[in-house]
Design an enzyme around this catalytic site. Structure first.
Site, PDB file in Angstrom:
ATOM      1  N   CYS A 193       0.684  -0.582   0.223  1.00  0.00           N
ATOM      2  CA  CYS A 193       0.287  -0.194   0.290  1.00  0.00           C
ATOM      3  C   CYS A 193       0.986   1.299   0.265  1.00  0.00           C
ATOM      4  O   CYS A 193       1.281   1.584   1.364  1.00  0.00           O
ATOM      5  CB  CYS A 193      -0.434   0.301   0.706  1.00  0.00           C
ATOM      6  SG  CYS A 193      -1.879   1.625   1.430  1.00  0.00           S
TER       7      CYS A 193
ATOM      8  N   CYS B 124       0.562   3.882   2.988  1.00  0.00           N
ATOM      9  CA  CYS B 124       0.720   3.335   3.563  1.00  0.00           C
ATOM     10  C   CYS B 124       1.886   3.926   3.879  1.00  0.00           C
ATOM     11  O   CYS B 124       2.657   4.368   4.950  1.00  0.00           O
ATOM     12  CB  CYS B 124       0.466   2.110   4.255  1.00  0.00           C
ATOM     13  SG  CYS B 124      -1.107   1.189   4.600  1.00  0.00           S
TER      14      CYS B 124
END
Ligand SMILES: Cc1cc2nc3c(=O)[nH]c(=O)nc-3n(C[C@H](O)[C@H](O)[C@H](O)COP(=O)(O)OP(=O)(O)OC[C@H]3O[C@@H](n4cnc5c(N)ncnc54)[C@H](O)[C@@H]3O)c2cc1C
Lengths: 313, 112
Positions: free
Chosen positions: B33, B36
């Site tokens: 991600c 993230c």
């Protein structure tokens, strides 16, 4: 920090390519990106139409472009840009959420766009709790579930197909009776047994509970009849809105906010260049983004030379 | 990785978060991600500058699916704020440091 020649706003394919050329041209440049560099490439699974790469994961291409730019000295900083302001001396001031201010005689804006919202009640409330604008980012959280996809263009139809990898059932909801998506894309989706197309329906609102989305409420665009679908996810692909509002002075744009440039990618403000998805153009692809950025970076070099030699006062 | 950030799992979640006193911020994340990865250094900074006011924990959603499902995590990063073990707030998506600091201030102030 020594005096900057150029500020690049946004680190997608266009910004990274501009930074690579700026580095090769020995310009003193910074690239300001609010997240991880790569832009929409990070929201895409595979890219299969970038010359030289028959098929490459979006995030791999993003990492390669970032490394390539850094190899030529790109200075990439994590900054969320709040505004680009024209200065009395003809240069620009760029302000960021960290309270930083950058000054340079030229700016290339490559900030892309933001997914267009449905604009219905419940959309903001359930964002990240069922409502999503990115299949690659959030699809895996809907394994075995029933979800809705809203839209009728390439993105909606393609992503509906992608989401059937995870979801047990996908309702593809479109407000017209035919898709705008290309034939190849449509055929693949229409023959997918997990996809049920729902024509002529628009989303009225989204409802649920504290924990997340439960229902998409629809209205028939022909008969006005109302209906509801039980879903845990609602993926919205109804277009993009360009992030051109970062430019705080008047700049020429079309009716939907895309920036107008000349053939050197210069906007109506001298010294402010635009490249990639936020520029008025026929198609928006990785190839066009890097093409624009190449032209913009070379044009910046020329512009700076003209400033120094007094050709441009 | 900073020593100030506590890595929690499905098995340690109850003890580390739900039975903890004070404010705990849990970052639901995954390796693949992008946002993230972008928020990770922000959280490390916040862990340092808010030492004693908030504990920051991370939970890998790929390796620990039960906890994510329990809290209906549908997008990452999702940051959940727990005060004395009770869920009090959530922030979803890449968020700037100043906005996160404001949330911490809001909840930590009440904790005192
Ligand atoms: C799902 C999907 C699939 C696609 N598939 C393909 C494909 O197969 N082939 C293809 O060629 N194209 C594809 N595209 C299109 C392609 O991704 C875009 O045309 C391309 O990424 C445009 O590059 P860009 O640099 O102009 O903008 P973007 O990629 O949008 O990058 C803009 C960058 O600016 C940053 N930014 C924005 N605002 C700010 C701010 N205020 N401060 C700091 N940074 C900011 C963003 O974080 C982002 O990183 C796809 C797009 C999507 C969404």
């Amino acid at each position: 920090m020594s005096k900057l020649d150029l500020i690049i706003v946004g680190g997608g394919p266009a910004g990274l390519c501009a930074a690579m050329y700026a580095g090769r041209g020995m310009l003193n440049a910074v690239l300001l990106e609010r997240g991880i560099p790569g832009g929409e490439l990070l929201n895409t699974e595979k890219i299969e139409d970038y010359p030289g790469f028959e098929s490459i994961l979006g995030q791999d291409l993003a990492a390669r472009m970032t490394e390539h730019a850094k190899k030529f000295g790109a200075d990439i900083r994590m900054e969320n840009v709040e505004g680009i302001w024209k200065q009395p001396d003809g240069g620009f001031k760029v302000t960021t959420s960290n309270g930083e201010t950058y000054h340079a005689p030229t700016v290339i804006i490559t900030a892309g766009g933001t997914p267009t919202k449905l604009g219905v009640s419940g959309e903001a409330e359930y964002a990240g709790k069922g409502v999503s604008y990115c299949a690659v980012c959030d699809g895996a959280f809907f394994k075995g579930e029933t979800i809705a996809v809203i839209g009728g263009g390439d993105a909606a139809v393609e992503e509906a197909d992608y989401l059937t990898r995870y979801a047990a059932k996908v309702y593809l909801i479109h407000r017209r009776h035919e898709f705008r998506a290309s034939k190849v894309v449509q055929e693949r989706a229409l023959s997918n047994p997990k996809i049920e197309v729902i024509w002529n329906k628009k989303v009225l609102d989204l409802t649920g509970e504290v924990i997340g989305l439960k229902t998409v409420n629809l209205e028939d665009t022909v008969t006005g009849e109302r209906s509801a679908l039980s879903v845990t996810g609602c993926f919205v692909f109804i277009g993009f809105t360009p992030n051109s509002g970062l430019v705080r002075d008047h700049v020429a744009h079309d009716a939907t906010g895309y920036l107008v440039t000349d053939d050197r990618m210069m906007t109506s403000i001298p010294g402010l260049f635009a490249a990639g998805d936020l520029r008025v153009q026929l198609t928006r692809q990785v190839t066009t983004a890097v093409g624009d950025a190449t032209t913009a970076a070379i044009a910046v070099e020329k512009y700076l030379t003209d400033l120094k030699t007094g050709v441009r006062a | 990785m900073s020593a100030m950030i506590n890595h929690v799992t499905d098995d340690s979640f109850a003890a580390a978060v739900e039975q903890a006193t004070g404010l705990v911020l849990v970052d639901f994340w995954a390796e693949w991600c992008g946002p993230c990865r972008a928020i990770a250094p922000i959280l490390e900074d916040l862990a340092k500058s808010n030492e004693g006011r908030v504990q920051i924990a991370k939970l890998d959603v790929d390796a620990n699916q039960r906890t994510g499902m329990r809290f209906n995590v549908r997008s990452i990063p999702t940051l959940l704020f727990f005060k004395d073990g009770k869920l009090v707030d959530s922030v979803i998506g890449l968020t700037q440091k100043t906005a996160l600091q404001e949330r911490i201030n809001k909840h930590a102030a009440h904790a005192a």
